[in-house]
Scaffold this motif. Structure first.
Motif, PDB file in Angstrom:
ATOM      1  N   ARG A 264      22.783  25.750  56.232  1.00  0.00           N
ATOM      2  CA  ARG A 264      24.421  25.795  56.844  1.00  0.00           C
ATOM      3  C   ARG A 264      25.273  25.001  55.987  1.00  0.00           C
ATOM      4  NH1 ARG A 264      23.120  23.472  62.460  1.00  0.00           N
ATOM      5  NH2 ARG A 264      25.102  23.461  62.477  1.00  0.00           N
ATOM      6  N   TYR A 265      25.181  24.224  54.996  1.00  0.00           N
ATOM      7  CA  TYR A 265      26.548  24.157  54.183  1.00  0.00           C
ATOM      8  C   TYR A 265      26.551  24.541  53.451  1.00  0.00           C
ATOM      9  CZ  TYR A 265      24.315  19.678  56.799  1.00  0.00           C
ATOM     10  OH  TYR A 265      23.840  18.852  57.596  1.00  0.00           O
ATOM     11  N   SER A 266      26.233  25.383  52.957  1.00  0.00           N
ATOM     12  CA  SER A 266      26.535  26.878  51.712  1.00  0.00           C
ATOM     13  C   SER A 266      27.843  27.405  52.125  1.00  0.00           C
ATOM     14  CB  SER A 266      25.842  27.799  51.624  1.00  0.00           C
ATOM     15  OG  SER A 266      23.953  27.245  51.458  1.00  0.00           O
ATOM     16  N   THR A 267      28.175  28.223  51.131  1.00  0.00           N
ATOM     17  CA  THR A 267      29.286  28.819  51.518  1.00  0.00           C
ATOM     18  C   THR A 267      29.479  30.312  51.474  1.00  0.00           C
ATOM     19  OG1 THR A 267      31.093  26.837  51.088  1.00  0.00           O
ATOM     20  CG2 THR A 267      31.824  28.855  50.774  1.00  0.00           C
ATOM     21  N   LEU A 268      30.242  30.992  52.388  1.00  0.00           N
ATOM     22  CA  LEU A 268      30.619  32.791  52.087  1.00  0.00           C
ATOM     23  C   LEU A 268      31.713  33.067  51.470  1.00  0.00           C
ATOM     24  CD1 LEU A 268      28.156  35.294  53.653  1.00  0.00           C
ATOM     25  CD2 LEU A 268      31.351  35.604  53.340  1.00  0.00           C
ATOM     26  N   ILE A 269      32.077  33.345  50.389  1.00  0.00           N
ATOM     27  CA  ILE A 269      32.844  34.326  49.920  1.00  0.00           C
ATOM     28  C   ILE A 269      33.538  36.101  49.967  1.00  0.00           C
ATOM     29  CG2 ILE A 269      34.999  34.271  47.787  1.00  0.00           C
ATOM     30  CD1 ILE A 269      33.838  32.060  47.341  1.00  0.00           C
ATOM     31  N   ALA A 270      34.247  36.352  50.926  1.00  0.00           N
ATOM     32  CA  ALA A 270      34.465  37.126  50.991  1.00  0.00           C
ATOM     33  C   ALA A 270      35.655  37.638  49.983  1.00  0.00           C
ATOM     34  CB  ALA A 270      34.635  37.940  52.069  1.00  0.00           C
ATOM     35  N   LEU A 271      35.078  38.726  49.228  1.00  0.00           N
ATOM     36  CA  LEU A 271      35.742  39.441  47.881  1.00  0.00           C
ATOM     37  C   LEU A 271      36.448  41.111  47.923  1.00  0.00           C
ATOM     38  CD1 LEU A 271      37.024  38.485  45.404  1.00  0.00           C
ATOM     39  CD2 LEU A 271      35.435  39.655  43.951  1.00  0.00           C
ATOM     40  N   GLY A 272      37.267  41.065  49.003  1.00  0.00           N
ATOM     41  CA  GLY A 272      37.633  42.650  48.952  1.00  0.00           C
ATOM     42  C   GLY A 272      39.115  42.778  49.933  1.00  0.00           C
ATOM     43  N   GLY A 273      38.734  43.809  50.793  1.00  0.00           N
ATOM     44  CA  GLY A 273      40.217  44.521  51.355  1.00  0.00           C
ATOM     45  C   GLY A 273      39.035  44.287  53.092  1.00  0.00           C
ATOM     46  N   GLY A 274      39.906  44.820  53.823  1.00  0.00           N
ATOM     47  CA  GLY A 274      39.808  44.254  55.003  1.00  0.00           C
ATOM     48  C   GLY A 274      38.146  44.241  55.384  1.00  0.00           C
ATOM     49  N   ILE A 276      34.970  44.296  54.234  1.00  0.00           N
ATOM     50  CA  ILE A 276      34.481  43.065  53.309  1.00  0.00           C
ATOM     51  C   ILE A 276      34.662  41.853  53.792  1.00  0.00           C
ATOM     52  CG2 ILE A 276      33.926  41.424  52.226  1.00  0.00           C
ATOM     53  CD1 ILE A 276      32.396  43.876  51.194  1.00  0.00           C
ATOM     54  N   GLY A 277      35.698  41.725  53.996  1.00  0.00           N
ATOM     55  CA  GLY A 277      36.492  40.353  55.322  1.00  0.00           C
ATOM     56  C   GLY A 277      36.450  40.664  56.333  1.00  0.00           C
ATOM     57  N   ASP A 278      35.606  41.640  57.326  1.00  0.00           N
ATOM     58  CA  ASP A 278      35.408  41.150  58.511  1.00  0.00           C
ATOM     59  C   ASP A 278      33.560  41.362  58.896  1.00  0.00           C
ATOM     60  OD1 ASP A 278      38.047  42.283  59.556  1.00  0.00           O
ATOM     61  OD2 ASP A 278      37.897  44.081  59.596  1.00  0.00           O
ATOM     62  N   LEU A 279      33.312  42.359  57.712  1.00  0.00           N
ATOM     63  CA  LEU A 279      31.499  42.559  57.787  1.00  0.00           C
ATOM     64  C   LEU A 279      31.315  41.126  57.322  1.00  0.00           C
ATOM     65  CD1 LEU A 279      28.715  43.991  57.521  1.00  0.00           C
ATOM     66  CD2 LEU A 279      29.465  44.267  55.369  1.00  0.00           C
ATOM     67  N   ALA A 280      31.674  40.370  55.997  1.00  0.00           N
ATOM     68  CA  ALA A 280      31.492  38.987  55.653  1.00  0.00           C
ATOM     69  C   ALA A 280      31.366  37.758  56.624  1.00  0.00           C
ATOM     70  CB  ALA A 280      31.804  39.172  54.284  1.00  0.00           C
ATOM     71  N   GLY A 281      32.942  37.753  57.346  1.00  0.00           N
ATOM     72  CA  GLY A 281      33.057  37.409  58.196  1.00  0.00           C
ATOM     73  C   GLY A 281      32.513  37.499  59.455  1.00  0.00           C
ATOM     74  N   PHE A 282      31.876  38.832  59.868  1.00  0.00           N
ATOM     75  CA  PHE A 282      31.082  38.463  60.870  1.00  0.00           C
ATOM     76  C   PHE A 282      29.615  37.534  60.724  1.00  0.00           C
ATOM     77  CE2 PHE A 282      27.825  40.637  62.959  1.00  0.00           C
ATOM     78  CZ  PHE A 282      27.842  40.688  64.572  1.00  0.00           C
ATOM     79  N   VAL A 283      29.183  38.363  59.726  1.00  0.00           N
ATOM     80  CA  VAL A 283      27.991  37.307  58.799  1.00  0.00           C
ATOM     81  C   VAL A 283      27.989  35.929  58.513  1.00  0.00           C
ATOM     82  CG1 VAL A 283      26.047  36.918  56.862  1.00  0.00           C
ATOM     83  CG2 VAL A 283      27.162  39.646  57.836  1.00  0.00           C
ATOM     84  N   ALA A 284      29.205  35.094  57.731  1.00  0.00           N
ATOM     85  CA  ALA A 284      29.445  34.084  58.006  1.00  0.00           C
ATOM     86  C   ALA A 284      29.158  33.317  59.535  1.00  0.00           C
ATOM     87  CB  ALA A 284      30.594  33.402  57.273  1.00  0.00           C
ATOM     88  N   ALA A 285      29.838  34.098  60.613  1.00  0.00           N
ATOM     89  CA  ALA A 285      30.264  33.729  61.758  1.00  0.00           C
ATOM     90  C   ALA A 285      28.661  33.624  62.697  1.00  0.00           C
ATOM     91  CB  ALA A 285      30.938  34.574  62.766  1.00  0.00           C
TER      92      ALA A 285
END
Length: 535
Positions: A264-274, A276-285
């Motif tokens: 829970r203290y780790s970080t996820l970086i979304a590197l890419g376009g929309g 990647i941002g939408d998918l990785a953001g949903f996973v991070a959430a």
């Protein structure tokens, strides 16, 4: 970013600091004295002895001019480089001048007997005092002065990095009810990310989610930057394309994160376009009920839109973003240098969101685009930073007022009501997102004209700018019935009535306008009638 140029008296540690800073930034280190020695095949002392100081200064000026023209360089200069104004003009043109200083006693102690220093013959203290009196005003003419008397090389590097973080980036703050996060925009600013992560208490394990091709280029640089900053980066590749925005892809990422033991203290970086941002953001959430998210967008569209505001989601049952969450990032870093290799079609696609922003809320930006569109298309750094910063600032202000799209944020949906349906009808493949949004803007502007909301000149200026950007304004071969079916699932339909954000003028928009089904069908059918719809 601009180069970093280290000036200062001999013995201030310019070479040590320079090498450490260059490693930190992933840049080239240039020591001008060493370059001179290599070119002359002699030490500095030997050059002085054989040819005199004037000859040395002439060679030095040539080496300095060459070094100053380099990009991404830390340049450590000789102590006397400041004596020739042309040297400092060359160095300052593309670099930040950082002056390392120390009192006489400290310098004398560090220099010792100074046998290898041709200008310190005889009494070292007397020579140091004399030369410092001559050069001190020149050393003070710098962007940053650092007293190195008690400072370690690491501390000096931190001070220089702080200068770069403050001066090399345009920062837009998104001020929400419970917290504030920054959006940094600049050229070549990715090496500054570790300092940002340290402020966020990011944890040592960082997942980098991206496409395989991106992981080979900007991703490799990002992972190197993370390693240098003391972080352990875990690259995770997902296939390119809208098909990756799925629950299956999200499940794959959950498994990878768990195997890498991210907590829970780790970080996820979304590197890419929309995507990647939408998918990785949903996973991070949703991973472990939410871990820290950082966006590093690599497309123009993502820099000006999808990486800002916290919308995340995946497609499901043929509908775009049907499953998702509002989850704000801790940080967004828009490094325009990543746009250098962006395919031309993707750059133009991103301009759809830029033009949308200008139409709904920034008339000055619209005029800037009308005047400077060629500079943007040839990826002029200053033009890109200006455009991205203005778009980010506008969206930040909207998100601050309405984080969860209850009211004001709906103006950002201009062009998306029809655009999302067009994208779905085209199978998420034939058209890019930006191209679909451009078509949506053109058709929705025509609806505004037919309703008497906007004048013909608004439609004409918008469509002309879209066309100049190489974007479509007509449905073309897209199936109209498929568009109509896709719109049935639109989240902007309430009680069976479609409500759209529509333009009133350039820079002004109506947040919600009811649109009769008959008008919508006519516009989708390609009706070009500009007559106002009867009330």
């Amino acid at each position: 970013m601009r180069n970093v140029v280290l000036i200062g008296f001999m013995g201030t540690g310019k070479s040590e600091v320079g090498q450490l800073l260059a490693r930190r930034l992933g840049w080239t280190f240039i020591d001008t004295d060493r370059r001179i020695e290599a070119r002359q095949r002699a030490t500095v002392a030997q050059i002085f002895a054989r040819h005199g100081e004037e000859y040395f200064r002439t060679v030095e000026a040539s080496v300095v001019a060459e070094a100053a023209a380099r990009r991404d360089a830390v340049i450590a200069t000789g102590g006397g480089v400041v004596l020739r104004p042309e040297n400092m003009m060359d160095l300052r043109r593309h670099g930040w001048i950082v002056s390392l200083t120390a009192p006489v006693d400290v310098l004398v102690k560090r220099l010792g007997e100074a046998k290898s220093r041709p200008l310190l013959r005889g009494d070292v203290r007397e020579s140091v005092v004399r030369l410092l009196d001559q050069r001190r005003p020149l050393y003070r003419d710098a962007d940053l002065l650092v007293d190195v008397s008690d400072a370690t090389a690491d501390r000096v590097v931190e001070a220089i990095v702080a200068l770069l973080r403050a001066r090399e980036r345009t920062t837009i703050s998104v001020r929400l009810a419970d917290r504030t996060y920054p959006i940094h925009v600049g050229d070549g600013i990715m090496p500054l990310l570790p300092a940002d992560l340290a402020e966020l208490n990011a944890g040592t394990k960082i997942a980098v989610v991206s496409h395989r091709a991106l992981l080979r280029s900007p991703g490799a640089k990002l992972l190197a930057v993370l390693r240098t900053g003391g972080y352990e980066g875990f690259p995770i590749a997902v296939p390119a394309g809208e098909a990756s925005k799925s629950l299956a892809a999200a499940a794959h990422l959950y498994s990878r994160l768990a195997r890498a033991r991210l907590d829970r203290y780790s970080t996820l970086i979304a590197l890419g376009g929309g995507v990647i941002g939408d998918l990785a953001g949903f996973v991070a959430a949703t991973y472990m009920r939410g871990i820290q998210l950082v966006h590093v967008p690599t497309t123009l569209l993502a820099m000006v839109d999808s990486s800002i505001g916290g919308k995340t989601g995946v497609n499901h049952a043929g509908a775009k973003n049907l499953v998702g969450a509002f989850y704000q990032p801790a940080l967004t870093v828009a490094d325009v240098r990543t746009l250098a290799t962006l395919p031309e079609r993707e750059l133009r696609s991103g301009l759809a969101e830029v033009i949308k922003t200008a139409v709904i809320g920034d008339a000055a930006l619209f005029e800037f685009l009308e005047q400077h569109l060629p500079a943007v298309l040839r990826r002029d750094t200053a033009a890109l930073v200006e455009v991205i910063s203005r778009c980010a600032a506008f969206k930040a202000r909207v998100v601050e007022v309405d984080e969860r799209e209850r009211s004001e944020r709906r103006i950002l949906n201009y062009g998306h009501t029809i655009g999302h349906a067009v994208e779905a009808a085209a199978g998420f493949r034939r058209l890019t997102h930006g191209e679909a949004i451009a078509i949506g803007m053109a058709l929705e502007a025509r609806m505004a004209q037919r309703l008497g909301v906007a004048g013909a000149e608004v439609v004409e200026r918008q469509d002309t700018l879209l066309a100049r950007a190489g974007l479509p304004t007509k449905l073309g071969a897209v199936n109209r019935r498929a568009v109509w079916r896709a719109m049935a699932l639109d989240k902007k339909i309430r009680d069976g009535v479609l409500r759209c954000a529509l333009p009133v003028g350039i820079g002004e928009v109506i947040r919600e306008q009811e649109v009769p089904d008959t008008l919508l069908r006519e516009v989708l059918a390609g009706a070009q009638d500009s007559r106002r719809l009867r009330p």
